[in-house]
Design an enzyme around this catalytic site. Structure first.
Site, PDB file in Angstrom:
ATOM      1  N   GLU A 153     -13.785  66.724  42.331  1.00 46.63           N
ATOM      2  CA  GLU A 153     -15.102  66.797  41.696  1.00 46.63           C
ATOM      3  C   GLU A 153     -16.059  67.367  42.744  1.00 46.63           C
ATOM      4  O   GLU A 153     -16.741  66.645  43.459  1.00 46.63           O
ATOM      5  CB  GLU A 153     -15.563  65.417  41.224  1.00 46.63           C
ATOM      6  CG  GLU A 153     -16.829  65.508  40.378  1.00 46.63           C
ATOM      7  CD  GLU A 153     -17.338  64.160  39.912  1.00 46.63           C
ATOM      8  OE1 GLU A 153     -18.136  64.120  38.956  1.00 46.63           O
ATOM      9  OE2 GLU A 153     -16.955  63.130  40.497  1.00 46.63           O
ATOM     10  N   ALA A 164     -24.544  62.543  42.515  1.00 46.47           N
ATOM     11  CA  ALA A 164     -24.272  61.947  43.828  1.00 46.47           C
ATOM     12  C   ALA A 164     -23.395  62.867  44.675  1.00 46.47           C
ATOM     13  O   ALA A 164     -22.377  62.450  45.233  1.00 46.47           O
ATOM     14  CB  ALA A 164     -23.628  60.583  43.661  1.00 46.47           C
ATOM     15  N   HIS A 219     -21.290  68.643  36.115  1.00 45.16           N
ATOM     16  CA  HIS A 219     -22.351  68.873  37.100  1.00 45.16           C
ATOM     17  C   HIS A 219     -22.815  70.318  36.977  1.00 45.16           C
ATOM     18  O   HIS A 219     -22.808  71.091  37.928  1.00 45.16           O
ATOM     19  CB  HIS A 219     -21.865  68.546  38.504  1.00 45.16           C
ATOM     20  CG  HIS A 219     -21.649  67.075  38.710  1.00 45.16           C
ATOM     21  ND1 HIS A 219     -22.693  66.199  38.942  1.00 45.16           N
ATOM     22  CD2 HIS A 219     -20.523  66.330  38.681  1.00 45.16           C
ATOM     23  CE1 HIS A 219     -22.201  64.964  39.069  1.00 45.16           C
ATOM     24  NE2 HIS A 219     -20.891  65.018  38.905  1.00 45.16           N
ATOM     25  N   ASN A 243     -23.643  63.029  31.396  1.00 48.08           N
ATOM     26  CA  ASN A 243     -24.072  62.805  32.767  1.00 48.08           C
ATOM     27  C   ASN A 243     -23.750  64.038  33.606  1.00 48.08           C
ATOM     28  O   ASN A 243     -22.622  64.547  33.578  1.00 48.08           O
ATOM     29  CB  ASN A 243     -23.380  61.569  33.344  1.00 48.08           C
ATOM     30  CG  ASN A 243     -23.832  60.294  32.647  1.00 48.08           C
ATOM     31  OD1 ASN A 243     -24.867  59.728  32.962  1.00 48.08           O
ATOM     32  ND2 ASN A 243     -23.054  59.858  31.664  1.00 48.08           N
ATOM     33  N   GLY A 244     -24.745  64.527  34.355  1.00 47.77           N
ATOM     34  CA  GLY A 244     -24.543  65.712  35.169  1.00 47.77           C
ATOM     35  C   GLY A 244     -24.547  66.994  34.365  1.00 47.77           C
ATOM     36  O   GLY A 244     -23.878  67.964  34.731  1.00 47.77           O
ATOM     37  N   ASP A 272     -19.778  51.917  30.591  1.00 56.16           N
ATOM     38  CA  ASP A 272     -20.171  50.752  31.384  1.00 56.16           C
ATOM     39  C   ASP A 272     -21.484  50.147  30.915  1.00 56.16           C
ATOM     40  O   ASP A 272     -22.034  49.254  31.585  1.00 56.16           O
ATOM     41  CB  ASP A 272     -20.269  51.123  32.864  1.00 56.16           C
ATOM     42  CG  ASP A 272     -21.305  52.203  33.149  1.00 56.16           C
ATOM     43  OD1 ASP A 272     -21.849  52.773  32.184  1.00 56.16           O
ATOM     44  OD2 ASP A 272     -21.548  52.493  34.336  1.00 56.16           O
ATOM     45  N   HIS A 275     -24.270  54.296  31.890  1.00 56.65           N
ATOM     46  CA  HIS A 275     -24.272  55.759  31.878  1.00 56.65           C
ATOM     47  C   HIS A 275     -24.554  56.341  30.492  1.00 56.65           C
ATOM     48  O   HIS A 275     -25.199  57.393  30.383  1.00 56.65           O
ATOM     49  CB  HIS A 275     -22.926  56.298  32.373  1.00 56.65           C
ATOM     50  CG  HIS A 275     -22.765  56.265  33.862  1.00 56.65           C
ATOM     51  ND1 HIS A 275     -22.479  55.115  34.538  1.00 56.65           N
ATOM     52  CD2 HIS A 275     -22.835  57.257  34.789  1.00 56.65           C
ATOM     53  CE1 HIS A 275     -22.384  55.384  35.832  1.00 56.65           C
ATOM     54  NE2 HIS A 275     -22.607  56.670  36.013  1.00 56.65           N
ATOM     55  N   ASP A 297     -15.043  56.513  36.721  1.00 62.39           N
ATOM     56  CA  ASP A 297     -15.869  57.188  37.738  1.00 62.39           C
ATOM     57  C   ASP A 297     -16.244  56.171  38.809  1.00 62.39           C
ATOM     58  O   ASP A 297     -17.343  56.206  39.374  1.00 62.39           O
ATOM     59  CB  ASP A 297     -17.106  57.827  37.114  1.00 62.39           C
ATOM     60  CG  ASP A 297     -17.807  58.811  38.058  1.00 62.39           C
ATOM     61  OD1 ASP A 297     -17.161  59.275  39.018  1.00 62.39           O
ATOM     62  OD2 ASP A 297     -18.997  59.097  37.839  1.00 62.39           O
ATOM     63  N   ALA A 332     -24.850  56.780  41.117  1.00 66.74           N
ATOM     64  CA  ALA A 332     -23.824  57.265  42.052  1.00 66.74           C
ATOM     65  C   ALA A 332     -22.468  56.683  41.680  1.00 66.74           C
ATOM     66  O   ALA A 332     -21.960  55.766  42.318  1.00 66.74           O
ATOM     67  CB  ALA A 332     -24.194  56.901  43.482  1.00 66.74           C
TER      68      ALA A 332
END
Length: 408
Positions: A153, A164, A219, A243-244, A272, A275, A297, A332
């Site tokens: 990644e 992060a 990302h 995310n990203g 979770d 996120h 992750d 992160a």
């Protein structure tokens, strides 16, 4: 995916003197149903037969001159395939970027929470360091059948969605860098996350895919059209959806919708309760059935607790289980384990147990091209087995036919 009621793998005759195990009186979870009063039998590393009721007695009696079978009464517990995590950076106080000293503790912790097979994910580091770490992770994958390979990644990510990752290390890939990483990986690089809009991004995707690597879009500042172009070039995964990356706008649908619209693309989701909102998780499962892979992750704090950590070269503070960069406050990674992801998916997002377990087993196995050997409790598949309580807590774990320490 096959789910025969009975059956024997081709190599069963070669396992005649290998220890065998039968688990009976379980609720066996398949992609389409939960089968009551079910049993599963395996020899060595491979599931040989499944069935219902008392017919398991004949299996034990039929072992002939083989060692006596272990017979386990599940007492009505759920029986699931072992979980498969295709995006995991560590746990038990260790990040995989610490190198081989981190592997045993982090992998064992996640295994105790039901992750029987795992990718070693590496975050962005200087390219020379990434080559070194790739070699170490690849060596572990070559020596350990429960490690499925390496996921890079970074560093081929967009600074505008760096998350992060160290911004100064992010850049477009060069052919020389890709080839150096592939050489260090000895065929064990399973997945690479990239921003396809960077210079040469589509050519880099084609090159990695031609070398047997699953490419993920992540990302990234890519729009809908660029993301579709990446999938057409061979990318098959969306790294931690939402995310990203850009979100969904009514005039700019973005990469998540591009992934939903492209058959065969797997969408990673971090369930979770931090996120991605549970309501959004439910929408994703509805829009891309069978293509959602629940991931952790996870970073070092998973299974270890709050405190100060590093991720790559960045300082991280974990408070109440939430990991954030000290500078900028970006999330992160996570402190998630896959048993918790299952519980969030079912209890918070309202998914069926069968759909949630599929996202932890069949779908991630298929994303890595391993759907014919992993992710199922059908005959011929690896004997990766979990017993789960009514509350979906892990009670017992078998990986490659061998029982491992569980949390309870």
């Amino acid at each position: 995916m096959p789910d025969n009621a009975t059956g024997t793998p081709p190599n069963a005759e070669n396992q005649a003197n290998v220890h065998s195990t039968v688990i009976h009186s379980a609720r066996r979870i398949t992609p389409t149903q939960i089968i009551p009063d079910a049993w599963v039998a395996w020899v060595g590393h491979t599931i040989t037969e499944v069935g219902t009721g008392d017919s398991w007695h004949a299996v034990v009696a039929g072992r002939g001159d083989a060692p006596e079978a272990s017979v386990i009464d599940a007492a009505g517990a759920y029986l699931s395939p072992g979980f498969i995590d295709i995006h995991n950076h560590g746990g038990a106080g260790r990040n995989f970027d610490d190198g081989q000293v981190s592997f045993d503790a982090a992998l064992a912790m996640h295994r105790s929470h039901g992750t029987t097979r795992c990718i070693i994910s590496l975050v962005t580091n200087p390219i020379e360091k990434m080559i070194e770490l790739t070699g170490q992770a690849a060596a572990r994958a070559e020596a350990d059948e429960l490690v499925l390979g390496v996921h890079l990644e970074g560093p081929f990510l967009n600074t505008s969605h760096k998350g992060a990752h160290s911004e100064e290390l992010l850049h477009a890939a060069t052919r020389a860098e890709l080839d150096a990483l592939l050489a260090a990986g000895h065929g064990q690089i399973r997945q690479v996350t990239m921003a396809p809009e960077l210079e040469g991004g589509l050519d880099s995707i084609r090159h990695l895919v031609s070398n047997g690597v699953a490419v993920a879009v992540g990302h990234s500042d890519a729009d809908y059209e660029t993301t579709v172009a990446a999938f057409e070039a061979g990318a098959t995964i969306l790294t931690h959806a939402f995310n990203g990356m850009n979100g969904i706008h009514h005039r700019a649908p973005g990469p998540v919708v591009a992934a939903i619209d492209t058959p065969g693309v797997t969408l990673e989701v971090i369930a979770d309760d931090i996120h991605v909102r549970p309501e959004v998780i439910a929408i994703l499962f509805g829009q891309a059935p069978g293509r959602i892979a629940l991931i952790t992750d996870a970073m070092a704090a998973a299974g270890f607790g709050d405190g100060s950590y590093t991720l790559g070269s960045l300082d991280v503070t974990v408070t109440d289980g939430v990991a954030r960069l000290n500078q900028g406050g970006s999330i992160a990674g996570s402190t998630l384990t896959l048993d918790r992801a299952l519980q969030v998916a079912v209890n918070r997002a309202g998914l069926s147990i069968t759909d949630a377990v599929t996202a932890l087993t069949v779908t991630p196995a298929t994303a890595l091209g391993l759907g014919n050997t992993l992710g199922s409790t059908a005959p011929g598949y690896a004997a990766d087995i979990l017993l789960l309580s009514d509350a979906l807590e892990v009670q017992r774990v078998w990986a490659a036919g061998v029982e491992r320490l569980a949390t309870a």
